[in-house]
Design a protein around this motif. Structure first.
Motif, PDB file in Angstrom:
ATOM      1  N   LEU A   1       0.816  -1.211   0.000  1.00 61.15           N
ATOM      2  CA  LEU A   1       0.000   0.000   0.000  1.00 61.15           C
ATOM      3  C   LEU A   1       0.853   1.265   0.000  1.00 61.15           C
ATOM      4  O   LEU A   1       0.446   2.295  -0.527  1.00 61.15           O
ATOM      5  CB  LEU A   1      -0.953   0.009   1.189  1.00 61.15           C
ATOM      6  CG  LEU A   1      -2.086  -1.009   1.132  1.00 61.15           C
ATOM      7  CD1 LEU A   1      -2.838  -1.040   2.457  1.00 61.15           C
ATOM      8  CD2 LEU A   1      -3.038  -0.710  -0.020  1.00 61.15           C
ATOM      9  N   ALA A   2       2.032   1.190   0.575  1.00 59.03           N
ATOM     10  CA  ALA A   2       2.925   2.354   0.646  1.00 59.03           C
ATOM     11  C   ALA A   2       3.713   2.562  -0.651  1.00 59.03           C
ATOM     12  O   ALA A   2       4.293   3.635  -0.860  1.00 59.03           O
ATOM     13  CB  ALA A   2       3.888   2.194   1.819  1.00 59.03           C
ATOM     14  N   ALA A   3       3.705   1.577  -1.528  1.00 59.00           N
ATOM     15  CA  ALA A   3       4.468   1.676  -2.778  1.00 59.00           C
ATOM     16  C   ALA A   3       3.873   2.755  -3.688  1.00 59.00           C
ATOM     17  O   ALA A   3       2.673   3.010  -3.657  1.00 59.00           O
ATOM     18  CB  ALA A   3       4.474   0.326  -3.495  1.00 59.00           C
ATOM     19  N   PRO A   4       4.705   3.384  -4.503  1.00 55.79           N
ATOM     20  CA  PRO A   4       4.193   4.396  -5.437  1.00 55.79           C
ATOM     21  C   PRO A   4       3.242   3.780  -6.467  1.00 55.79           C
ATOM     22  O   PRO A   4       3.402   2.628  -6.849  1.00 55.79           O
ATOM     23  CB  PRO A   4       5.454   4.931  -6.125  1.00 55.79           C
ATOM     24  CG  PRO A   4       6.617   4.303  -5.469  1.00 55.79           C
ATOM     25  CD  PRO A   4       6.144   3.198  -4.601  1.00 55.79           C
ATOM     26  N   ALA A   5       2.279   4.569  -6.887  1.00 58.23           N
ATOM     27  CA  ALA A   5       1.327   4.125  -7.912  1.00 58.23           C
ATOM     28  C   ALA A   5       1.134   5.245  -8.925  1.00 58.23           C
ATOM     29  O   ALA A   5       0.884   6.386  -8.561  1.00 58.23           O
ATOM     30  CB  ALA A   5      -0.012   3.764  -7.279  1.00 58.23           C
TER      31      ALA A   5
ATOM     32  N   ASP B   1       0.801  11.949 -13.209  1.00 57.66           N
ATOM     33  CA  ASP B   1       1.767  13.028 -13.004  1.00 57.66           C
ATOM     34  C   ASP B   1       1.962  13.400 -11.543  1.00 57.66           C
ATOM     35  O   ASP B   1       2.435  14.480 -11.234  1.00 57.66           O
ATOM     36  CB  ASP B   1       1.312  14.270 -13.786  1.00 57.66           C
ATOM     37  CG  ASP B   1       1.287  14.000 -15.286  1.00 57.66           C
ATOM     38  OD1 ASP B   1       2.179  13.277 -15.763  1.00 57.66           O
ATOM     39  OD2 ASP B   1       0.376  14.503 -15.959  1.00 57.66           O
ATOM     40  N   ASP B   2       1.616  12.514 -10.615  1.00 52.99           N
ATOM     41  CA  ASP B   2       1.761  12.827  -9.190  1.00 52.99           C
ATOM     42  C   ASP B   2       2.558  11.723  -8.500  1.00 52.99           C
ATOM     43  O   ASP B   2       2.011  10.692  -8.114  1.00 52.99           O
ATOM     44  CB  ASP B   2       0.387  12.980  -8.538  1.00 52.99           C
ATOM     45  CG  ASP B   2       0.482  13.541  -7.129  1.00 52.99           C
ATOM     46  OD1 ASP B   2       1.599  13.534  -6.544  1.00 52.99           O
ATOM     47  OD2 ASP B   2      -0.540  13.979  -6.616  1.00 52.99           O
ATOM     48  N   PRO B   3       3.859  11.936  -8.332  1.00 47.59           N
ATOM     49  CA  PRO B   3       4.717  10.906  -7.747  1.00 47.59           C
ATOM     50  C   PRO B   3       4.452  10.656  -6.261  1.00 47.59           C
ATOM     51  O   PRO B   3       4.983   9.711  -5.689  1.00 47.59           O
ATOM     52  CB  PRO B   3       6.132  11.454  -7.966  1.00 47.59           C
ATOM     53  CG  PRO B   3       5.942  12.935  -8.035  1.00 47.59           C
ATOM     54  CD  PRO B   3       4.595  13.153  -8.667  1.00 47.59           C
ATOM     55  N   ASP B   4       3.641  11.495  -5.633  1.00 51.15           N
ATOM     56  CA  ASP B   4       3.366  11.337  -4.205  1.00 51.15           C
ATOM     57  C   ASP B   4       2.213  10.387  -3.912  1.00 51.15           C
ATOM     58  O   ASP B   4       1.873  10.172  -2.754  1.00 51.15           O
ATOM     59  CB  ASP B   4       3.067  12.702  -3.573  1.00 51.15           C
ATOM     60  CG  ASP B   4       4.270  13.626  -3.627  1.00 51.15           C
ATOM     61  OD1 ASP B   4       5.415  13.114  -3.565  1.00 51.15           O
ATOM     62  OD2 ASP B   4       4.075  14.847  -3.755  1.00 51.15           O
TER      63      ASP B   4
ATOM     64  N   VAL C   1      -0.175   3.120  -3.716  1.00 51.18           N
ATOM     65  CA  VAL C   1      -1.190   2.101  -3.981  1.00 51.18           C
ATOM     66  C   VAL C   1      -2.379   2.315  -3.055  1.00 51.18           C
ATOM     67  O   VAL C   1      -3.528   2.128  -3.456  1.00 51.18           O
ATOM     68  CB  VAL C   1      -0.588   0.684  -3.841  1.00 51.18           C
ATOM     69  CG1 VAL C   1      -1.663  -0.384  -3.879  1.00 51.18           C
ATOM     70  CG2 VAL C   1       0.468   0.445  -4.927  1.00 51.18           C
ATOM     71  N   ALA C   2      -2.142   2.746  -1.838  1.00 53.32           N
ATOM     72  CA  ALA C   2      -3.255   3.035  -0.916  1.00 53.32           C
ATOM     73  C   ALA C   2      -4.164   4.121  -1.487  1.00 53.32           C
ATOM     74  O   ALA C   2      -5.394   4.034  -1.363  1.00 53.32           O
ATOM     75  CB  ALA C   2      -2.719   3.463   0.455  1.00 53.32           C
ATOM     76  N   HIS C   3      -3.588   5.123  -2.123  1.00 50.48           N
ATOM     77  CA  HIS C   3      -4.393   6.157  -2.772  1.00 50.48           C
ATOM     78  C   HIS C   3      -5.249   5.546  -3.897  1.00 50.48           C
ATOM     79  O   HIS C   3      -6.416   5.918  -4.060  1.00 50.48           O
ATOM     80  CB  HIS C   3      -3.506   7.262  -3.360  1.00 50.48           C
ATOM     81  CG  HIS C   3      -2.890   8.152  -2.345  1.00 50.48           C
ATOM     82  ND1 HIS C   3      -1.613   7.948  -1.877  1.00 50.48           N
ATOM     83  CD2 HIS C   3      -3.368   9.238  -1.705  1.00 50.48           C
ATOM     84  CE1 HIS C   3      -1.327   8.881  -0.991  1.00 50.48           C
ATOM     85  NE2 HIS C   3      -2.386   9.681  -0.861  1.00 50.48           N
TER      86      HIS C   3
END
Length: 179
Positions: free
Chosen positions: A132-136, A142-145, A148-150
């Motif tokens: 869940l904490a991994a980038p998605a 265009d939003d690196p922040d 996966v949770a998002h």
């Protein structure tokens, strides 16, 4: 004292289950002719093409005013964004919008949506807090922040919005005695 499991994955799963339970209320009551009922003159719906394939109304730039979608169009839309989200999270090449085939009005669409739910539950049951904490990158390229949770939270929010739209259309049709 009460013990509360407040992990991100458990809260996201609870939120999804709540939303799906609201959807089941409407899925169980949908009739085949509900799917293509048009509540207004300006509607987005689905049409059979010359090959017998259902094609959704679509515009690359959102029209103004936005057409009212039919239940069929919304169910196709759910299938589209959910299928592509599952593709992304399973590291598969995401399908293009035109590759997502709507199965048609009635039980076939309800079964399709329930099948997507089963695929989604497999993902939710396997996801870890580290996952869940991994980038998605999807659906916000265009939003690196975003993580996966998002993405999972977005699925829950998008589904709740679409469930509400389907429920409202079903209730309006029944109230207008167009059934």
């Amino acid at each position: 004292m009460w013990r509360v499991d407040a992990s991100c994955s458990s809260v996201l799963r609870w939120q999804f289950d709540l939303t799906w339970s609201l959807f089941e209320f409407h899925l169980d009551r949908l009739r085949e002719d509900d799917f293509l009922w048009q509540p207004a003159d300006s509607c987005w719906t689905l049409h059979l093409d010359e090959r017998g394939v259902w094609e959704p109304d679509w515009a690359d730039a959102e029209p103004d005013p936005i057409p009212v979608p039919t239940i069929g169009w919304i169910s196709w839309h759910i299938g589209w964004w959910w299928s592509v989200t599952i593709d992304h999270l399973r590291a598969r090449t995401p399908r293009d919008r035109i590759e997502i085939a709507w199965p048609g009005p009635g039980r076939a669409s309800v079964d399709w949506l329930r099948g997507l739910r089963e695929e989604w539950l497999t993902i939710l049951d396997q996801v870890t807090e580290a996952d869940l904490a991994a980038p998605a990158a999807f659906p916000w390229q265009d939003d690196p922040d975003k993580s996966v949770a998002h993405t999972v939270a977005w699925v829950n929010g998008e589904l709740m919005k679409n469930v509400t739209e389907i429920g409202q259309l079903r209730l309006l049709r029944a109230a207008r005695n167009d059934v």
